[in-house]
Design a protein around this motif. Structure first.
Motif, mmCIF file in Angstrom:
data_model
loop_
_atom_site.group_PDB
_atom_site.id
_atom_site.type_symbol
_atom_site.label_atom_id
_atom_site.label_comp_id
_atom_site.label_asym_id
_atom_site.label_seq_id
_atom_site.Cartn_x
_atom_site.Cartn_y
_atom_site.Cartn_z
ATOM 1 N N GLU A 51 9.802 -0.576 -7.733
ATOM 2 C CA GLU A 51 10.584 0.172 -6.758
ATOM 3 C C GLU A 51 10.506 -0.395 -5.349
ATOM 4 O O GLU A 51 11.017 0.198 -4.423
ATOM 5 C CB GLU A 51 10.144 1.641 -6.772
ATOM 6 N N GLY A 52 9.849 -1.514 -5.133
ATOM 7 C CA GLY A 52 9.877 -2.177 -3.854
ATOM 8 C C GLY A 52 8.743 -1.850 -2.914
ATOM 9 O O GLY A 52 8.511 -2.578 -1.975
ATOM 10 N N SER A 53 8.037 -0.758 -3.118
ATOM 11 C CA SER A 53 6.901 -0.445 -2.261
ATOM 12 C C SER A 53 5.863 0.315 -3.059
ATOM 13 O O SER A 53 6.176 0.992 -4.032
ATOM 14 C CB SER A 53 7.346 0.372 -1.048
ATOM 15 N N THR A 54 4.617 0.179 -2.632
ATOM 16 C CA THR A 54 3.533 0.834 -3.340
ATOM 17 C C THR A 54 3.625 2.346 -3.210
ATOM 18 O O THR A 54 3.438 3.074 -4.186
ATOM 19 C CB THR A 54 2.181 0.331 -2.816
ATOM 20 N N TYR A 55 3.938 2.838 -2.014
ATOM 21 C CA TYR A 55 4.117 4.270 -1.744
ATOM 22 C C TYR A 55 5.312 4.444 -0.819
ATOM 23 O O TYR A 55 5.759 3.493 -0.176
ATOM 24 C CB TYR A 55 2.862 4.872 -1.104
ATOM 25 N N ALA A 56 5.807 5.659 -0.693
ATOM 26 C CA ALA A 56 6.971 5.926 0.143
ATOM 27 C C ALA A 56 6.623 5.929 1.624
ATOM 28 O O ALA A 56 7.494 5.772 2.473
ATOM 29 C CB ALA A 56 7.596 7.267 -0.246
ATOM 30 N N GLY A 57 5.355 6.124 1.951
ATOM 31 C CA GLY A 57 4.921 6.159 3.339
ATOM 32 C C GLY A 57 3.473 6.586 3.412
ATOM 33 O O GLY A 57 2.811 6.777 2.395
ATOM 34 N N GLY A 58 2.966 6.745 4.624
ATOM 35 C CA GLY A 58 1.595 7.167 4.834
ATOM 36 C C GLY A 58 0.617 6.012 4.795
ATOM 37 O O GLY A 58 0.972 4.879 4.477
ATOM 38 N N ASP A 59 -0.635 6.344 5.158
ATOM 39 C CA ASP A 59 -1.683 5.315 5.142
ATOM 40 C C ASP A 59 -2.875 5.723 4.281
ATOM 41 O O ASP A 59 -3.889 5.050 4.263
ATOM 42 C CB ASP A 59 -2.131 4.971 6.559
ATOM 43 N N HIS A 112 2.322 6.196 -10.344
ATOM 44 C CA HIS A 112 1.562 5.231 -11.153
ATOM 45 C C HIS A 112 0.558 4.462 -10.283
ATOM 46 O O HIS A 112 -0.566 4.202 -10.697
ATOM 47 C CB HIS A 112 2.534 4.269 -11.839
ATOM 48 N N ASN A 113 0.950 4.113 -9.073
ATOM 49 C CA ASN A 113 0.111 3.320 -8.182
ATOM 50 C C ASN A 113 -1.104 4.074 -7.643
ATOM 51 O O ASN A 113 -2.030 3.449 -7.124
ATOM 52 C CB ASN A 113 0.934 2.764 -7.026
ATOM 53 N N VAL A 114 -1.140 5.388 -7.800
ATOM 54 C CA VAL A 114 -2.315 6.169 -7.373
ATOM 55 C C VAL A 114 -3.574 5.627 -8.049
ATOM 56 O O VAL A 114 -4.645 5.567 -7.443
ATOM 57 C CB VAL A 114 -2.115 7.673 -7.682
ATOM 58 N N ARG A 115 -3.475 5.173 -9.263
ATOM 59 C CA ARG A 115 -4.632 4.681 -10.018
ATOM 60 C C ARG A 115 -5.309 3.494 -9.354
ATOM 61 O O ARG A 115 -6.441 3.172 -9.661
ATOM 62 C CB ARG A 115 -4.235 4.352 -11.464
ATOM 63 N N TYR A 116 -4.631 2.808 -8.444
ATOM 64 C CA TYR A 116 -5.208 1.642 -7.781
ATOM 65 C C TYR A 116 -6.002 1.992 -6.526
ATOM 66 O O TYR A 116 -6.624 1.119 -5.930
ATOM 67 C CB TYR A 116 -4.108 0.641 -7.418
ATOM 68 N N ASN A 117 -5.947 3.251 -6.106
ATOM 69 C CA ASN A 117 -6.645 3.672 -4.890
ATOM 70 C C ASN A 117 -7.055 5.136 -5.044
ATOM 71 O O ASN A 117 -6.489 6.025 -4.403
ATOM 72 C CB ASN A 117 -5.739 3.468 -3.673
ATOM 73 N N LEU A 118 -8.036 5.391 -5.889
ATOM 74 C CA LEU A 118 -8.424 6.756 -6.235
ATOM 75 C C LEU A 118 -9.053 7.524 -5.088
ATOM 76 O O LEU A 118 -9.091 8.747 -5.104
ATOM 77 C CB LEU A 118 -9.369 6.737 -7.442
ATOM 78 N N GLY A 119 -9.543 6.840 -4.074
ATOM 79 C CA GLY A 119 -10.206 7.515 -2.966
ATOM 80 C C GLY A 119 -9.289 7.919 -1.832
ATOM 81 O O GLY A 119 -9.727 8.550 -0.872
ATOM 82 N N ALA A 120 -8.005 7.607 -1.932
ATOM 83 C CA ALA A 120 -7.059 7.926 -0.854
ATOM 84 C C ALA A 120 -6.539 9.356 -1.008
ATOM 85 O O ALA A 120 -6.814 10.039 -1.989
ATOM 86 C CB ALA A 120 -5.902 6.937 -0.872
ATOM 87 N N ASN A 121 -5.765 9.779 -0.034
ATOM 88 C CA ASN A 121 -5.123 11.092 -0.032
ATOM 89 C C ASN A 121 -3.636 10.900 -0.291
ATOM 90 O O ASN A 121 -3.032 9.942 0.188
ATOM 91 C CB ASN A 121 -5.335 11.776 1.320
ATOM 92 N N TYR A 122 -3.037 11.859 -1.029
ATOM 93 C CA TYR A 122 -1.652 11.746 -1.466
ATOM 94 C C TYR A 122 -0.913 13.066 -1.282
ATOM 95 O O TYR A 122 -1.518 14.131 -1.321
ATOM 96 C CB TYR A 122 -1.587 11.367 -2.955
ATOM 97 N N ILE A 123 0.403 12.938 -1.131
ATOM 98 C CA ILE A 123 1.270 14.110 -1.108
ATOM 99 C C ILE A 123 2.526 13.795 -1.906
ATOM 100 O O ILE A 123 3.101 12.702 -1.776
ATOM 101 C CB ILE A 123 1.614 14.549 0.338
#
Length: 86
Positions: free
Chosen positions: A18-26, A42-53
């Motif tokens: 889809e062209g980017s790892t996430y839609a936004g945020g850090d 799907h990409n959440v699995r590559y950074n389990l310690g981050a925060n998501y919405i």
């Protein structure tokens, strides 16, 4: 002569359709990574310690669903495991 090499494995978050790892945020608490499609989730699995919405509804009718949830193969792979909890 300076040469640089970029190695991208099939499990790398750089190899997303889809062209980017996430839609936004850090990934911080104040600015979580934004999940708007199945690739981002799907990409959440590559950074389990981050925060998501989650910023869009994702269901079986959402574009990309069969890319990650095909019941004829393994179906949806869990995010994290007993060693790497999410």
């Amino acid at each position: 002569m300076i040469m640089s090499v970029l190695v991208v494995s099939p499990l790398s978050p750089l190899s997303v359709a889809e062209g980017s790892t996430y839609a936004g945020g850090d990934g911080s608490t104040g600015n979580p990574y934004e999940i708007s499609n199945w690739t981002h989730l799907h990409n959440v699995r590559y950074n389990l310690g981050a925060n998501y919405i989650l910023i869009n509804d994702l269901d079986s009718g959402t574009t990309g669903y069969m890319d990650y949830n095909d019941p004829a193969t393994a179906g949806w792979l869990p995010i994290g495991d007993s060693t790497n909890e999410f």
